[in-house]
Design a protein around this motif. Structure first.
Motif, PDB file in Angstrom:
ATOM      1  N   THR A   1       0.898  -1.234  -0.018  1.00 44.08           N
ATOM      2  CA  THR A   1       0.163   0.109   0.113  1.00 44.08           C
ATOM      3  C   THR A   1       0.786   1.210  -0.089  1.00 44.08           C
ATOM      4  N   PHE A   2       2.086   1.210   0.665  1.00 41.42           N
ATOM      5  CA  PHE A   2       2.712   2.372   0.936  1.00 41.42           C
ATOM      6  C   PHE A   2       3.488   2.642  -0.325  1.00 41.42           C
ATOM      7  N   VAL A   3       4.039   1.368  -1.129  1.00 43.45           N
ATOM      8  CA  VAL A   3       4.575   1.693  -2.340  1.00 43.45           C
ATOM      9  C   VAL A   3       3.872   2.169  -3.529  1.00 43.45           C
ATOM     10  N   LEU A   4       2.574   1.540  -3.505  1.00 44.92           N
ATOM     11  CA  LEU A   4       1.645   2.058  -4.589  1.00 44.92           C
ATOM     12  C   LEU A   4       1.486   3.544  -4.370  1.00 44.92           C
ATOM     13  N   ARG A   5       1.067   3.994  -3.254  1.00 41.53           N
ATOM     14  CA  ARG A   5       0.795   5.363  -3.053  1.00 41.53           C
ATOM     15  C   ARG A   5       1.950   6.157  -3.268  1.00 41.53           C
ATOM     16  N   ARG A   6       3.305   5.748  -2.917  1.00 40.07           N
ATOM     17  CA  ARG A   6       4.483   6.565  -3.461  1.00 40.07           C
ATOM     18  C   ARG A   6       4.471   6.527  -5.035  1.00 40.07           C
ATOM     19  N   ALA A   7       4.346   5.279  -5.599  1.00 40.30           N
ATOM     20  CA  ALA A   7       4.365   5.259  -7.045  1.00 40.30           C
ATOM     21  C   ALA A   7       3.313   6.145  -7.828  1.00 40.30           C
ATOM     22  N   GLN A   8       2.148   6.464  -6.971  1.00 35.65           N
ATOM     23  CA  GLN A   8       1.282   7.447  -7.709  1.00 35.65           C
ATOM     24  C   GLN A   8       1.679   8.960  -7.752  1.00 35.65           C
ATOM     25  N   GLY A   9       2.947   9.389  -6.870  1.00 31.17           N
ATOM     26  CA  GLY A   9       3.523  10.418  -6.917  1.00 31.17           C
ATOM     27  C   GLY A   9       2.648  11.466  -5.969  1.00 31.17           C
ATOM     28  N   LYS A  10       2.989  12.803  -6.254  1.00 28.85           N
ATOM     29  CA  LYS A  10       2.563  14.082  -5.548  1.00 28.85           C
ATOM     30  C   LYS A  10       1.365  14.594  -6.303  1.00 28.85           C
ATOM     31  N   GLY A  11       0.200  14.930  -5.619  1.00 27.84           N
ATOM     32  CA  GLY A  11      -1.104  15.397  -6.229  1.00 27.84           C
ATOM     33  C   GLY A  11      -1.430  14.412  -7.193  1.00 27.84           C
ATOM     34  N   SER A  12      -2.737  15.192  -7.996  1.00 26.25           N
ATOM     35  CA  SER A  12      -3.479  14.211  -8.798  1.00 26.25           C
ATOM     36  C   SER A  12      -2.752  13.724 -10.107  1.00 26.25           C
ATOM     37  N   LEU A  13      -2.897  12.512 -10.348  1.00 25.74           N
ATOM     38  CA  LEU A  13      -2.111  11.886 -11.635  1.00 25.74           C
ATOM     39  C   LEU A  13      -2.889  12.284 -12.619  1.00 25.74           C
ATOM     40  N   SER A  14      -4.055  12.613 -12.925  1.00 25.36           N
ATOM     41  CA  SER A  14      -4.781  12.967 -14.067  1.00 25.36           C
ATOM     42  C   SER A  14      -4.531  14.543 -14.367  1.00 25.36           C
ATOM     43  N   ALA A  15      -4.338  15.339 -13.369  1.00 25.22           N
ATOM     44  CA  ALA A  15      -3.911  16.683 -13.533  1.00 25.22           C
ATOM     45  C   ALA A  15      -2.691  16.966 -13.879  1.00 25.22           C
ATOM     46  N   PHE A  16      -1.840  15.967 -13.448  1.00 22.84           N
ATOM     47  CA  PHE A  16      -0.314  15.973 -13.898  1.00 22.84           C
ATOM     48  C   PHE A  16      -0.325  15.597 -15.436  1.00 22.84           C
ATOM     49  N   LEU A  17      -0.842  14.685 -15.862  1.00 21.31           N
ATOM     50  CA  LEU A  17      -1.091  14.016 -17.239  1.00 21.31           C
ATOM     51  C   LEU A  17      -1.344  15.089 -18.142  1.00 21.31           C
ATOM     52  N   LYS A  18      -2.461  15.919 -17.857  1.00 24.83           N
ATOM     53  CA  LYS A  18      -3.034  17.207 -18.493  1.00 24.83           C
ATOM     54  C   LYS A  18      -2.150  18.103 -18.599  1.00 24.83           C
ATOM     55  N   ASN A  19      -1.446  18.592 -17.641  1.00 21.93           N
ATOM     56  CA  ASN A  19      -0.538  19.637 -17.381  1.00 21.93           C
ATOM     57  C   ASN A  19       0.992  19.172 -18.464  1.00 21.93           C
ATOM     58  N   VAL A  20       1.367  17.828 -18.512  1.00 20.55           N
ATOM     59  CA  VAL A  20       2.298  17.436 -19.483  1.00 20.55           C
ATOM     60  C   VAL A  20       2.025  17.688 -20.827  1.00 20.55           C
ATOM     61  N   GLN A  21       0.702  16.986 -21.076  1.00 19.74           N
ATOM     62  CA  GLN A  21       0.177  17.157 -22.421  1.00 19.74           C
ATOM     63  C   GLN A  21       0.060  18.534 -22.950  1.00 19.74           C
ATOM     64  N   GLN A  22      -0.370  19.501 -22.193  1.00 15.43           N
ATOM     65  CA  GLN A  22      -0.361  20.929 -22.592  1.00 15.43           C
ATOM     66  C   GLN A  22       0.916  21.539 -22.584  1.00 15.43           C
ATOM     67  N   SER A  23       1.793  21.143 -21.885  1.00 14.63           N
ATOM     68  CA  SER A  23       3.358  21.633 -22.225  1.00 14.63           C
ATOM     69  C   SER A  23       3.927  21.208 -23.610  1.00 14.63           C
ATOM     70  N   VAL A  24       3.566  19.722 -23.609  1.00 13.63           N
ATOM     71  CA  VAL A  24       4.085  19.001 -25.074  1.00 13.63           C
ATOM     72  C   VAL A  24       3.434  19.782 -26.165  1.00 13.63           C
ATOM     73  N   ASN A  25       2.157  19.775 -26.127  1.00 13.16           N
ATOM     74  CA  ASN A  25       1.546  20.552 -27.197  1.00 13.16           C
ATOM     75  C   ASN A  25       1.912  21.898 -27.522  1.00 13.16           C
ATOM     76  N   GLY A  26       2.313  22.502 -26.484  1.00 13.47           N
ATOM     77  CA  GLY A  26       2.908  24.160 -26.666  1.00 13.47           C
ATOM     78  C   GLY A  26       4.342  23.930 -27.023  1.00 13.47           C
ATOM     79  N   GLY A  27       5.056  22.882 -27.119  1.00 12.62           N
ATOM     80  CA  GLY A  27       6.502  22.865 -27.579  1.00 12.62           C
ATOM     81  C   GLY A  27       7.380  23.366 -26.319  1.00 12.62           C
TER      82      GLY A  27
END
Length: 244
Positions: free
Chosen positions: A55-81
């Motif tokens: 349980t501890f390892v999986l929580r740490r693997a999910q990282g800090k904050g919302s994973l969906s928000a992180f992915l959206k942020n990365v996608q926006q940055s990549v789309n913006g170059g």
């Protein structure tokens, strides 16, 4: 090495605690199950420790904050170059998904900066290879100790069955004596059989439930990582690389 040391510590501690529980806290009717009860207690304690560890390892693997928000942020940055912003977001998130995506972004940035880009096909192959190599490092960390959970489920059932057989042997021995059967020994034998059966079922069922739960959770998590990685790769190869 760290994993084996952790497992050995858990094993020794579980049997030590199991012996203390057997000797000083259990009621007599459970003690009648014999010393195999110590093994069943130890297996249950080991399973509980592994559940907390996973349980501890999986929580740490999910990282800090919302994973969906992180992915959206990365996608926006990549789309913006802005690849540097995407890499910075991965560094802040610090989860398994972020580590895998970062490997692909780093490879892409390196190819662009070094002028190694010759076409979209080569770009996709190199970025995908980097992501796959990172996945090969991250995914085994998520799946660690799952085999141990399934082993505990199997061993717990077998130990319980062994105690059941030993108890039944004692019962039939008491019934087979000349003259009147020894009622005390008969009762002890039956009690030993049933206590070990119950203990084995607890360890076995607990191990199966924990194994299936974490296997499903890890499969879903890795599937999401694969989907996110594929999406990032498609975005990288679809945009025209520009060397800054």
């Amino acid at each position: 090495m760290k994993s084996s040391t952790f497992n050995m510590i858990v094993l020794v501690a579980a049997f030590a605690i199991g012996f203390v529980i057997y000797e000083f806290t259990l009621p007599q009717f459970i003690k009648d199950g014999g010393y195999l009860v110590i093994s069943l207690i130890a297996l249950t304690l080991m399973l509980i420790a592994l559940v907390f560890e996973r349980t501890f390892v999986l929580r740490r693997a999910q990282g800090k904050g919302s994973l969906s928000a992180f992915l959206k942020n990365v996608q926006q940055s990549v789309n913006g170059g802005d690849i540097d912003a995407a890499i910075s977001a991965c560094d802040k998130q610090r989860g398994s998904c972020a580590n895998i995506i970062r490997a692909g972004l780093d490879r892409y940035k390196q190819m662009v900066d070094d002028g190694e880009v010759k076409g979209q096909k080569e770009m996709m192959e190199n970025v995908q290879r980097s992501i796959e190599e990172a996945s090969m490092l991250e995914v085994p960390l998520l799946e660690k100790n799952l085999v141990m959970m399934s082993t505990i489920a199997s061993i717990g059932t077998m130990v319980g069955l062994l105690g059941t057989v030993i108890g039944m042997i004692r019962s039939f021995e008491a019934m087979g004596r000349a003259g009147a059967p020894d009622a005390v020994q008969l009762a002890i034998g039956i009690s030993e059989a049933l206590i070990n059966t119950a203990g084995g079922l607890v360890a076995g069922i607990g191990g199966i439930v924990a194994y299936n739960f974490f296997t499903t959770k890890i499969d879903n998590f890795t599937y999401m990582i694969d989907e996110a990685s594929y999406s990032i790769v498609q975005m990288l190869v679809s945009r025209k690389p520009s060397k800054k």
